[in-house]
Scaffold this active site. Structure first.
Site, mmCIF file in Angstrom:
data_model
loop_
_atom_site.group_PDB
_atom_site.id
_atom_site.type_symbol
_atom_site.label_atom_id
_atom_site.label_comp_id
_atom_site.label_asym_id
_atom_site.label_seq_id
_atom_site.Cartn_x
_atom_site.Cartn_y
_atom_site.Cartn_z
ATOM 1 N N GLU A 156 -1.224 48.683 48.102
ATOM 2 C CA GLU A 156 -1.293 49.728 47.083
ATOM 3 C C GLU A 156 -0.209 49.539 46.024
ATOM 4 O OE1 GLU A 156 -2.438 53.451 48.787
ATOM 5 O OE2 GLU A 156 -0.992 54.467 47.518
ATOM 6 N N HIS B 130 -8.794 51.205 53.352
ATOM 7 C CA HIS B 130 -7.893 50.982 52.222
ATOM 8 C C HIS B 130 -8.721 50.486 51.050
ATOM 9 C CE1 HIS B 130 -4.634 49.267 49.860
ATOM 10 N NE2 HIS B 130 -3.739 49.755 50.693
ATOM 11 N N GLU C 143 1.974 53.594 65.146
ATOM 12 C CA GLU C 143 0.557 53.746 64.808
ATOM 13 C C GLU C 143 -0.338 54.062 66.005
ATOM 14 O OE1 GLU C 143 -0.858 50.853 61.983
ATOM 15 O OE2 GLU C 143 -2.945 51.421 62.329
ATOM 16 N N ARG D 275 -3.904 59.220 55.843
ATOM 17 C CA ARG D 275 -2.482 58.938 55.658
ATOM 18 C C ARG D 275 -2.199 58.533 54.222
ATOM 19 N NH1 ARG D 275 0.433 54.040 55.298
ATOM 20 N NH2 ARG D 275 -1.130 52.567 56.022
ATOM 21 N N ARG E 202 -6.066 57.382 49.253
ATOM 22 C CA ARG E 202 -6.863 56.194 49.581
ATOM 23 C C ARG E 202 -8.320 56.491 49.862
ATOM 24 N NH1 ARG E 202 -2.443 52.852 53.199
ATOM 25 N NH2 ARG E 202 -1.217 52.314 51.382
ATOM 26 N N GLN F 93 -8.656 54.920 58.449
ATOM 27 C CA GLN F 93 -8.466 54.789 57.006
ATOM 28 C C GLN F 93 -9.058 53.489 56.464
ATOM 29 O OE1 GLN F 93 -4.346 54.217 55.041
ATOM 30 N NE2 GLN F 93 -5.142 56.155 54.287
ATOM 31 N N GLY G 275 5.517 46.965 73.097
ATOM 32 C CA GLY G 275 5.349 46.784 71.652
ATOM 33 C C GLY G 275 6.683 46.572 70.976
ATOM 34 N N ALA H 111 8.314 50.574 65.586
ATOM 35 C CA ALA H 111 8.508 51.716 66.484
ATOM 36 C C ALA H 111 9.194 51.268 67.775
ATOM 37 C CB ALA H 111 7.172 52.386 66.774
ATOM 38 N N GLY H 112 8.691 50.202 68.375
ATOM 39 C CA GLY H 112 9.247 49.741 69.651
ATOM 40 C C GLY H 112 10.689 49.266 69.507
ATOM 41 N N GLY I 253 6.988 46.133 67.473
ATOM 42 C CA GLY I 253 6.952 46.406 66.039
ATOM 43 C C GLY I 253 8.114 47.320 65.685
ATOM 44 N N LEU J 217 -5.265 42.367 52.986
ATOM 45 C CA LEU J 217 -4.782 43.472 52.164
ATOM 46 C C LEU J 217 -4.093 43.051 50.870
ATOM 47 C CD1 LEU J 217 -4.692 46.617 52.505
ATOM 48 C CD2 LEU J 217 -2.249 46.300 52.791
ATOM 49 N N PHE K 110 3.142 55.512 44.639
ATOM 50 C CA PHE K 110 2.056 55.196 45.570
ATOM 51 C C PHE K 110 1.017 56.306 45.459
ATOM 52 C CE2 PHE K 110 1.971 52.116 49.242
ATOM 53 C CZ PHE K 110 2.741 51.153 48.642
ATOM 54 N N HIS L 97 -8.268 49.790 57.766
ATOM 55 C CA HIS L 97 -6.856 49.500 57.610
ATOM 56 C C HIS L 97 -5.941 50.194 58.609
ATOM 57 C CE1 HIS L 97 -3.152 48.553 55.555
ATOM 58 N NE2 HIS L 97 -2.894 49.808 55.278
HETATM 59 C C1 FAD Z 1 -1.502 44.406 55.934
HETATM 60 C C2 FAD Z 1 -0.839 45.734 56.174
HETATM 61 C C3 FAD Z 1 0.049 46.239 55.232
HETATM 62 C C4 FAD Z 1 0.670 47.481 55.449
HETATM 63 N N1 FAD Z 1 1.524 47.959 54.504
HETATM 64 C C5 FAD Z 1 2.145 49.142 54.706
HETATM 65 C C6 FAD Z 1 3.092 49.658 53.772
HETATM 66 O O1 FAD Z 1 3.396 49.030 52.770
HETATM 67 N N2 FAD Z 1 3.657 50.852 54.029
HETATM 68 C C7 FAD Z 1 3.366 51.580 55.135
HETATM 69 O O2 FAD Z 1 3.913 52.665 55.315
HETATM 70 N N3 FAD Z 1 2.495 51.108 56.057
HETATM 71 C C8 FAD Z 1 1.884 49.908 55.874
HETATM 72 N N4 FAD Z 1 1.017 49.433 56.833
HETATM 73 C C9 FAD Z 1 0.901 50.136 58.127
HETATM 74 C C10 FAD Z 1 2.154 49.902 58.970
HETATM 75 O O3 FAD Z 1 2.631 48.593 58.760
HETATM 76 C C11 FAD Z 1 1.911 50.093 60.473
HETATM 77 O O4 FAD Z 1 1.283 51.318 60.697
HETATM 78 C C12 FAD Z 1 3.221 50.083 61.267
HETATM 79 O O5 FAD Z 1 4.033 49.012 60.893
HETATM 80 C C13 FAD Z 1 2.909 50.025 62.748
HETATM 81 O O6 FAD Z 1 4.088 49.793 63.474
HETATM 82 P P1 FAD Z 1 4.089 49.888 65.062
HETATM 83 O O7 FAD Z 1 5.472 49.618 65.485
HETATM 84 O O8 FAD Z 1 3.454 51.160 65.466
HETATM 85 O O9 FAD Z 1 3.092 48.733 65.548
HETATM 86 P P2 FAD Z 1 2.992 47.095 65.274
HETATM 87 O O10 FAD Z 1 4.014 46.688 64.300
HETATM 88 O O11 FAD Z 1 1.583 46.877 65.002
HETATM 89 O O12 FAD Z 1 3.412 46.532 66.669
HETATM 90 C C14 FAD Z 1 2.586 46.613 67.808
HETATM 91 C C15 FAD Z 1 3.264 45.882 68.950
HETATM 92 O O13 FAD Z 1 2.552 46.140 70.154
HETATM 93 C C16 FAD Z 1 2.461 44.959 70.902
HETATM 94 N N5 FAD Z 1 1.297 45.077 71.795
HETATM 95 C C17 FAD Z 1 0.085 45.603 71.527
HETATM 96 N N6 FAD Z 1 -0.706 45.548 72.607
HETATM 97 C C18 FAD Z 1 0.034 44.992 73.598
HETATM 98 C C19 FAD Z 1 -0.211 44.663 74.960
HETATM 99 N N7 FAD Z 1 -1.398 44.890 75.542
HETATM 100 N N8 FAD Z 1 0.786 44.091 75.671
HETATM 101 C C20 FAD Z 1 1.994 43.825 75.101
HETATM 102 N N9 FAD Z 1 2.270 44.113 73.823
HETATM 103 C C21 FAD Z 1 1.305 44.696 73.095
HETATM 104 C C22 FAD Z 1 2.365 43.855 69.875
HETATM 105 O O14 FAD Z 1 2.771 42.616 70.428
HETATM 106 C C23 FAD Z 1 3.324 44.364 68.804
HETATM 107 O O15 FAD Z 1 4.637 43.934 69.084
HETATM 108 C C24 FAD Z 1 0.391 48.209 56.627
HETATM 109 C C25 FAD Z 1 -0.487 47.687 57.568
HETATM 110 C C26 FAD Z 1 -1.117 46.485 57.332
HETATM 111 C C27 FAD Z 1 -2.111 46.002 58.357
#
Ligand code: FAD
Length: 570
Positions: free
Chosen positions: A245, A232, A373, A384, A276, A230, A14, A18-19, A16, A242, A117, A343
């Site tokens: 908020e 939203h 997440e 949340r 929410r 959740q 991942g 976190a990763g 995102g 989305l 928020f 959401h």
């Molecule tokens: C539209 C939207 C708006 C949001 N706005 C807000 C906000 O304003 N404030 C807030 O606090 N939160 C918000 N959130 C929530 C927040 O963005 C997420 O909870 C957070 O960014 C998740 O980050 P992450 O690094 O855990 O995962 P993600 O950013 O979802 O990354 C997941 C990663 O895992 C990888 N992956 C998944 N499965 C596999 C697999 N099988 N093999 C290889 N790779 C894989 C993907 O390629 C990706 O790189 C929002 C969410 C959404 C959907």
């Protein structure tokens, strides 16, 4: 056929927030890290976060208030030690992100601007216009690249190498040509994001299919608090895209068909900025009682016209574009149509504050970590608060990276062999060669419709039983699946079939955990048990799946603290 084996110190699944944050920590001290991601990193769902990221650092605010709001928001299910850790380290995390290069919006006197928020006692969400996630993701990804992290973009992780309470790598295939490889390492981290794609109306990216959770669960490991999804309050009517908020934070008003600002009835103090779960149920209740608007009467208005063009263009330009693109409505001139949308996933892979993944209530897995997440630490409990999850992903991603650095030298590499890839290879072969009558797109549509109708913001035993039965039925029918594309080049049909298998598995966890929780808490609202029941349910669900897909439930104590249990009103 011989399968290549790549060896690293650490493997992160991942890319995102976190990763990327974890990878940077490890590589920065010289550990060799691979990040494997099925999407280009900048397409991770973190990039879609619009509204903001919380940190208590203004004069009117305090870490203690942030903690209190988060615990209250969680309906007292969050673990208070984890909440303390989150809130205490939030200001430093924002400063760190800024030092890394993230350009936050400012106040006229140059400080980081903060917007209100839902459920927060003070304006606390730092933001970069309404592109907060993208700004942060670009920054942290760039810094991870700069330290030398190796990104394996568009590689799909199909299995975890897990034996004897130890994780030692993953099996992945290149989406381009289906070539399988084994990634071997001392430690593995999952940062695979959320899972709201199992609902028909949802705000999530197509990739949010909960792969990481199901991969873990298939090894007989637990998933925590999966019933807490959740909804939203503001998804665009009809498709759930989305509207952050931030729209309510900046002053948006919710209006029903009678022209009433109906939140006066449901949350007279916090109004549109109640938490929410409260606002979503209020909206759905207005619609159910016949005060919906729009062609199908299945939405309410959010009115932002009084904010004026300047503020909207300065603070909410992306949201305006989304409403114009999808509904043809310009929020500068007219109210737009919204309703609740699936959401965010409060539940996930259970971890402690350091990010170690739990084998059960008392034991941990060597060399296995999770953050963001896909994990459940649990800072969000049953619900949340907005702008707490970008914070969670950034902060825990980074700190779990630090834990991995500390622990890695004490972990011995267990050398991988081809046999480790056997389950993943068998799954690929099975999907390619199976010749049944079922089509993935149809099965997925049935699952999503059923989850939205029966396991949504309002639930009863009756509706959840329907969902449990449907998931079982779909599981059987999935055995009869057939894909048309038998090629090995960018076979998205094959990938979708694998992802659908994951959706089925974690959906079983959601509905079975929900049907057993005979109370209403946070986002889990049971119309047949419509109050919180601390005596019987102040506990985390720990659910396990056996080889036949049967789910069994256990529970784990909540870590309480200085914020005492109270009734929750806004
Ligand atoms: C539209 C939207 C708006 C949001 N706005 C807000 C906000 O304003 N404030 C807030 O606090 N939160 C918000 N959130 C929530 C927040 O963005 C997420 O909870 C957070 O960014 C998740 O980050 P992450 O690094 O855990 O995962 P993600 O950013 O979802 O990354 C997941 C990663 O895992 C990888 N992956 C998944 N499965 C596999 C697999 N099988 N093999 C290889 N790779 C894989 C993907 O390629 C990706 O790189 C929002 C969410 C959404 C959907």
């Amino acid at each position: 056929m011989s399968i290549p084996i790549y060896t690293y110190d650490a493997i992160i699944v991942g890319a995102g927030l976190a990763g990327c944050a974890a990878a940077r920590e490890l590589q920065n001290v010289g550990k060799k890290v691979a990040v494997i991601t099925k999407l280009h990193p900048l397409r991770s769902h973190s990039g879609a976060a619009q509204g903001g990221v919380n940190a208590a650092f203004s004069d009117e605010d305090s870490v203690e208030l942030h903690e209190f709001d988060t615990v209250k928001g969680s309906d007292y299910l969050a673990d208070q030690d984890a909440v303390e850790f989150l809130c205490k380290n939030a200001p430093e995390t924002i400063r760190w992100a800024e030092r890394m290069g993230a350009a936050f919006s400012r106040t006229p006197d140059g400080k980081i601007a903060q917007r209100p928020f839902g459920g927060q006692s003070s304006p606390r969400a730092c933001f970069a216009k309404d592109r907060t996630g993208l700004t942060l993701l670009q920054t942290i990804y760039e810094q991870a690249l700069r330290t030398g992290v190796k990104f394996w973009d568009e590689w799909y992780v199909a299995d975890l190498i897990y034996k004897d309470a130890k994780a030692s790598g993953v099996i992945a295939f290149n989406i381009r040509d289906m070539k399988v490889a084994i990634f071997n390492a001392k430690s593995v981290m999952f940062a695979t994001g959320g899972y709201a794609r199992c609902f028909k109306i949802n705000s999530n990216a197509h990739a949010n299919t909960g792969d990481g959770l199901s991969i873990v669960a298939r090894h007989g490991l637990p998933l925590e608090d999966m019933e807490f999804v959740q909804f939203h309050p503001s998804g665009l009517s009809g498709n759930g895209v989305l509207i952050s908020e931030a729209a309510r934070g900046e002053g948006g008003r919710l209006i029903n068909s009678d022209g009433d600002r109906f939140m006066t009835k449901y949350a007279p103090n916090a109004m549109e900025l109640a938490s929410r779960d409260v606002v979503s149920r209020a909206i759905l209740n207005e619609i159910r009682e016949g005060r919906g608007v729009g062609p199908r009467k299945d939405a309410v208005f959010i009115d932002l016209t009084h904010l004026g063009r300047d503020l909207i263009m300065q603070r909410l330009p992306e949201l305006r574009d989304l409403a114009i693109t999808f509904l043809g409505l310009d929020m500068i001139k007219e109210p737009i149509l919204i309703s609740a949308t699936a959401h965010y996933s409060m539940g996930g892979i259970p971890v402690n504050i350091a990010g170690n993944v739990r084998k059960n209530n008392n034991e941990f897995i060597e060399g296995f970590y999770a953050a963001g997440e896909c994990s459940c630490v649990s800072v969000h409990g049953a619900n949340r608060l907005g702008a707490n999850s970008v914070l969670e992903a950034l902060l825990f991603g980074r700190y779990v990276g630090k834990t991995m650095v500390e622990e890695i030298d004490d972990i011995e590499l267990r050398v991988a062999c081809e046999d480790d890839a056997k389950t993943a290879l068998a799954e690929l072969d099975w999907i390619l060669s199976n010749n049944g009558d079922e089509i993935i797109a149809n099965l997925r549509e049935e699952l999503q419709q059923c989850m939205t109708a029966n396991a949504g913001a309002f639930r009863t035993k009756e509706t959840l039983d329907i969902a449990v039965a449907k998931v079982k039925e779909l599981r059987t029918r999935y055995q009869d699946v057939r894909i048309k594309d038998k090629s090995k080049i960018f076979n998205t049909e094959l990938q979708e079939a694998i992802e659908f298998g994951h959706m089925l598995d974690y959906s079983a966890f959601i509905v079975e955990s929900a049907v057993a929780r005979n109370e209403s808490r946070g986002a889990h609202f049971r119309e047949d048990f419509n109050t919180r029941d601390d005596e019987n349910f102040l506990k985390h669900t720990m659910a396990y799946m056996d080889k036949n897909g049967e789910i069994s439930l256990n529970y784990m104590d909540v870590i309480l603290g200085k914020h005492e249990l109270k009734a929750r009103t806004y």
